[in-house]
Motif scaffolding. Structure first.
Motif, PDB file in Angstrom:
ATOM      1  N   ALA A  98      31.620  40.128  61.730  1.00  0.00           N
ATOM      2  CA  ALA A  98      31.544  39.407  63.004  1.00  0.00           C
ATOM      3  C   ALA A  98      30.488  39.991  63.936  1.00  0.00           C
ATOM      4  N   ARG A  99      30.104  41.235  63.705  1.00  0.00           N
ATOM      5  CA  ARG A  99      29.244  41.868  64.704  1.00  0.00           C
ATOM      6  C   ARG A  99      27.795  41.388  64.631  1.00  0.00           C
ATOM      7  N   GLN A 100      27.425  40.804  63.485  1.00  0.00           N
ATOM      8  CA  GLN A 100      26.093  40.180  63.450  1.00  0.00           C
ATOM      9  C   GLN A 100      26.293  38.700  63.762  1.00  0.00           C
ATOM     10  N   LEU A 132      38.924  38.025  67.907  1.00  0.00           N
ATOM     11  CA  LEU A 132      37.622  37.840  67.285  1.00  0.00           C
ATOM     12  C   LEU A 132      36.583  38.636  68.076  1.00  0.00           C
ATOM     13  N   HIS A 133      35.665  39.266  67.389  1.00  0.00           N
ATOM     14  CA  HIS A 133      34.697  40.123  68.092  1.00  0.00           C
ATOM     15  C   HIS A 133      33.955  39.371  69.206  1.00  0.00           C
ATOM     16  N   ALA A 134      33.577  38.133  68.924  1.00  0.00           N
ATOM     17  CA  ALA A 134      32.897  37.329  69.952  1.00  0.00           C
ATOM     18  C   ALA A 134      33.462  35.912  69.881  1.00  0.00           C
ATOM     19  N   PRO A 171      34.559  49.810  77.056  1.00  0.00           N
ATOM     20  CA  PRO A 171      33.611  50.803  76.538  1.00  0.00           C
ATOM     21  C   PRO A 171      32.196  50.275  76.373  1.00  0.00           C
ATOM     22  N   ASP A 172      32.005  48.983  76.570  1.00  0.00           N
ATOM     23  CA  ASP A 172      30.646  48.454  76.725  1.00  0.00           C
ATOM     24  C   ASP A 172      30.729  47.136  77.484  1.00  0.00           C
ATOM     25  N   ILE A 173      29.592  46.662  77.947  1.00  0.00           N
ATOM     26  CA  ILE A 173      29.599  45.502  78.846  1.00  0.00           C
ATOM     27  C   ILE A 173      30.155  44.259  78.148  1.00  0.00           C
ATOM     28  N   GLY A 174      29.896  44.139  76.854  1.00  0.00           N
ATOM     29  CA  GLY A 174      30.376  42.973  76.102  1.00  0.00           C
ATOM     30  C   GLY A 174      31.894  42.852  76.084  1.00  0.00           C
ATOM     31  N   ARG A 175      32.594  43.954  76.299  1.00  0.00           N
ATOM     32  CA  ARG A 175      34.064  43.936  76.237  1.00  0.00           C
ATOM     33  C   ARG A 175      34.713  43.533  77.556  1.00  0.00           C
ATOM     34  N   VAL A 176      33.919  43.369  78.620  1.00  0.00           N
ATOM     35  CA  VAL A 176      34.512  43.155  79.947  1.00  0.00           C
ATOM     36  C   VAL A 176      35.457  41.943  79.992  1.00  0.00           C
ATOM     37  N   GLU A 194      28.554  51.792  80.369  1.00  0.00           N
ATOM     38  CA  GLU A 194      27.334  51.119  79.923  1.00  0.00           C
ATOM     39  C   GLU A 194      26.846  51.824  78.664  1.00  0.00           C
ATOM     40  N   LYS A 195      27.003  51.109  77.537  1.00  0.00           N
ATOM     41  CA  LYS A 195      26.665  51.719  76.233  1.00  0.00           C
ATOM     42  C   LYS A 195      25.313  51.208  75.750  1.00  0.00           C
ATOM     43  N   ARG A 196      24.593  52.087  75.067  1.00  0.00           N
ATOM     44  CA  ARG A 196      23.371  51.646  74.382  1.00  0.00           C
ATOM     45  C   ARG A 196      23.498  52.032  72.925  1.00  0.00           C
ATOM     46  N   ARG A 197      22.947  51.199  72.059  1.00  0.00           N
ATOM     47  CA  ARG A 197      22.951  51.526  70.629  1.00  0.00           C
ATOM     48  C   ARG A 197      21.520  51.832  70.205  1.00  0.00           C
ATOM     49  N   PRO A 198      21.140  53.144  70.112  1.00  0.00           N
ATOM     50  CA  PRO A 198      19.772  53.460  69.700  1.00  0.00           C
ATOM     51  C   PRO A 198      19.494  52.979  68.276  1.00  0.00           C
ATOM     52  N   VAL A 220      39.790  49.960  76.354  1.00  0.00           N
ATOM     53  CA  VAL A 220      40.229  48.797  75.567  1.00  0.00           C
ATOM     54  C   VAL A 220      39.034  48.233  74.792  1.00  0.00           C
ATOM     55  N   ASP A 221      39.204  48.088  73.492  1.00  0.00           N
ATOM     56  CA  ASP A 221      38.120  47.545  72.669  1.00  0.00           C
ATOM     57  C   ASP A 221      38.721  46.666  71.581  1.00  0.00           C
ATOM     58  N   ASP A 222      37.890  45.818  70.980  1.00  0.00           N
ATOM     59  CA  ASP A 222      38.423  44.965  69.907  1.00  0.00           C
ATOM     60  C   ASP A 222      38.607  45.769  68.630  1.00  0.00           C
ATOM     61  N   MET A 223      37.731  46.741  68.385  1.00  0.00           N
ATOM     62  CA  MET A 223      37.849  47.487  67.134  1.00  0.00           C
ATOM     63  C   MET A 223      37.336  48.910  67.276  1.00  0.00           C
ATOM     64  N   ILE A 224      37.870  49.763  66.414  1.00  0.00           N
ATOM     65  CA  ILE A 224      37.310  51.108  66.289  1.00  0.00           C
ATOM     66  C   ILE A 224      36.887  51.236  64.838  1.00  0.00           C
ATOM     67  N   THR A 225      35.600  51.465  64.643  1.00  0.00           N
ATOM     68  CA  THR A 225      35.069  51.524  63.275  1.00  0.00           C
ATOM     69  C   THR A 225      34.655  52.963  62.973  1.00  0.00           C
ATOM     70  N   THR A 226      33.453  53.360  63.404  1.00  0.00           N
ATOM     71  CA  THR A 226      33.075  54.774  63.237  1.00  0.00           C
ATOM     72  C   THR A 226      33.722  55.620  64.336  1.00  0.00           C
ATOM     73  N   GLY A 227      34.148  54.971  65.398  1.00  0.00           N
ATOM     74  CA  GLY A 227      34.721  55.683  66.543  1.00  0.00           C
ATOM     75  C   GLY A 227      33.669  56.071  67.561  1.00  0.00           C
ATOM     76  N   ASN A 228      32.392  55.866  67.252  1.00  0.00           N
ATOM     77  CA  ASN A 228      31.335  56.324  68.159  1.00  0.00           C
ATOM     78  C   ASN A 228      31.425  55.684  69.539  1.00  0.00           C
ATOM     79  N   THR A 229      31.651  54.372  69.570  1.00  0.00           N
ATOM     80  CA  THR A 229      31.699  53.682  70.868  1.00  0.00           C
ATOM     81  C   THR A 229      32.853  54.228  71.709  1.00  0.00           C
ATOM     82  N   LEU A 230      34.040  54.246  71.113  1.00  0.00           N
ATOM     83  CA  LEU A 230      35.235  54.622  71.864  1.00  0.00           C
ATOM     84  C   LEU A 230      35.172  56.089  72.312  1.00  0.00           C
TER      85      LEU A 230
HETATM   86  C1  R5P Z   1      31.042  46.589  69.834  1.00  0.00           C
HETATM   87  O1  R5P Z   1      30.428  45.677  70.334  1.00  0.00           O
HETATM   88  C2  R5P Z   1      32.482  46.525  69.471  1.00  0.00           C
HETATM   89  O2  R5P Z   1      33.243  45.906  70.454  1.00  0.00           O
HETATM   90  C3  R5P Z   1      33.044  47.903  69.187  1.00  0.00           C
HETATM   91  O3  R5P Z   1      32.890  48.689  70.350  1.00  0.00           O
HETATM   92  C4  R5P Z   1      32.317  48.572  68.070  1.00  0.00           C
HETATM   93  O4  R5P Z   1      32.063  47.663  67.059  1.00  0.00           O
HETATM   94  C5  R5P Z   1      33.101  49.736  67.539  1.00  0.00           C
HETATM   95  O5  R5P Z   1      32.371  50.316  66.502  1.00  0.00           O
HETATM   96  P1  R5P Z   1      32.233  51.883  66.379  1.00  0.00           P
HETATM   97  O6  R5P Z   1      33.617  52.443  66.370  1.00  0.00           O
HETATM   98  O7  R5P Z   1      31.533  52.078  65.043  1.00  0.00           O
HETATM   99  O8  R5P Z   1      31.389  52.364  67.514  1.00  0.00           O
END
Ligand code: R5P
Length: 324
Positions: A98-100, A132-134, A171-176, A194-198, A220-230
């Motif tokens: 979903a993220r792409q 859903l992610h978006a 944890p990022d603007i898209g989640r607001v 305010e998150k940036r993804r280099p 609050v986020d939709d998912m935790i994958t690598t955990g980097n964002t959270l």
């Molecule tokens: C990003 O837009 C999503 O809402 C999640 O913050 C992100 O996909 C979580 O992925 P990760 O845990 O790898 O940072």
């Protein structure tokens, strides 16, 4: 015929415990679907009971191993279609790829759309997902799509826990928009990291917008994958003076070093749901799992009875904008 007698629920291998739980909630047995592998690794599926003329449901989140689980889902749908099911509703509590959902650079694919096409061409008549992610991914389908939310499960959990006066942190603007559901339901303030993804799967924090000093912060986020964002967001909130940090993420994908990083992070408790199965070795004491089985079960009943699904999460007008 009563509604439970009309429910025919099948699953593949991606989250059998959740499918069993939904079946238990509905008071039915899972349909017999054989899903295994041929010697060369191809997916082998056979529906072991007649579905001719029936309204059938398939529960299969497309979580890791994503390609395996997605292919299982597509082949199960194909098997049901060719077995003359009257309608096929696909429950994908976690919708992978979903993220792409748009091109952010030239020559990138839009995998969320590709997966939508695959599910539709395979033969699905309706799709149900959770957080859903978006939201716009629903528009990639030309069949009905119900996007459920776990927000009210989190609301109920934090209320029962007696949490008061927290600040909800996106944890990022898209989640607001999504975070606003919980913050306005609980009447809590909102802060934004305010998150940036280099680069893909890396997260950097630019700033924290809003007041977290001395407060209990709930990320609050939709998912935790690598955990980097959270975790980068949690560290930023911690540096900005939060007193205590909790987190709520619907989909616990938890890959790579996520568990180790979570264990060492300032997050005291991570509340997730069971849209994605968590193996025992990843079940840290600081993880709490809430079940989406009643939510999915109730959605199945309402679909069969042609009743409103949105009534399942009664939210105000401003929160509905986040959902649809
Ligand atoms: C990003 O837009 C999503 O809402 C999640 O913050 C992100 O996909 C979580 O992925 P990760 O845990 O790898 O940072």
């Amino acid at each position: 015929m009563s509604t439970p007698e009309r429910i025919h629920l099948f699953t593949g291998n991606s989250n059998r415990p959740l499918a069993e739980e939904v079946a238990g909630f509905l008071g039915i047995k899972l349909g017999e679907m054989e899903v295994s592998r041929f010697a060369d690794g191809e997916t082998r599926v056979r529906c072991a009971e007649s579905v001719r003329g029936l309204d059938v449901f398939v529960l299969q989140p497309t979580c890791p191993p994503v390609n395996e689980n997605l292919m299982e889902l597509l082949i199960i749908i194909d098997a049901l279609k060719r077995a003359s099911a009257k309608s096929i509703t696909v429950l994908v509590p976690y919708y992978g790829y979903a993220r792409q959902d748009r091109k952010t650079r030239p020559r990138e694919p839009i995998t969320a759309k590709l997966v939508a096409d695959l599910i539709t061409v395979a033969g699905a008549n309706r799709v149900v997902a959770v957080d859903l992610h978006a939201g716009q991914i629903q528009g990639f389908f030309n069949i009905p799509f119900d996007n459920l939310t776990a927000s009210l499960l989190f609301q109920d959990y934090f209320s029962r826990k007696g949490v008061q006066d927290a600040v909800i942190v996106a944890p990022d603007i898209g989640r607001v928009p999504r975070t606003r559901i919980l913050s306005s339901k609980m009447n809590w303030s909102l802060a934004i990291v305010e998150k940036r993804r280099p680069e893909p799967d890396k997260a950097e924090v630019a700033s924290v917008i809003g007041d977290v000093k001395g407060k209990l912060a709930i990320l609050v986020d939709d998912m935790i994958t690598t955990g980097n964002t959270l975790i980068t967001a949690a560290e930023a909130v911690w540096k900005n003076g939060a007193r205590k940090i909790l987190a709520a993420c619907t989909h616990a994908v938890l890959v790579g070093e996520a568990i180790k990083k979570l264990e060492e992070s300032p997050i005291e408790e991570l509340v997730v749901t069971n849209t994605v199965p968590i193996p025992p070795e990843k079940m840290l004491p600081k993880i709490t799992v809430l079940s989406v089985a009643p939510l999915l079960g109730e959605a199945i009943i309402r679909i069969l009875e042609n009743r409103s699904i949105s009534d399942l999460f009664t939210v105000g007008a401003s929160e509905q904008i986040a959902l649809y």
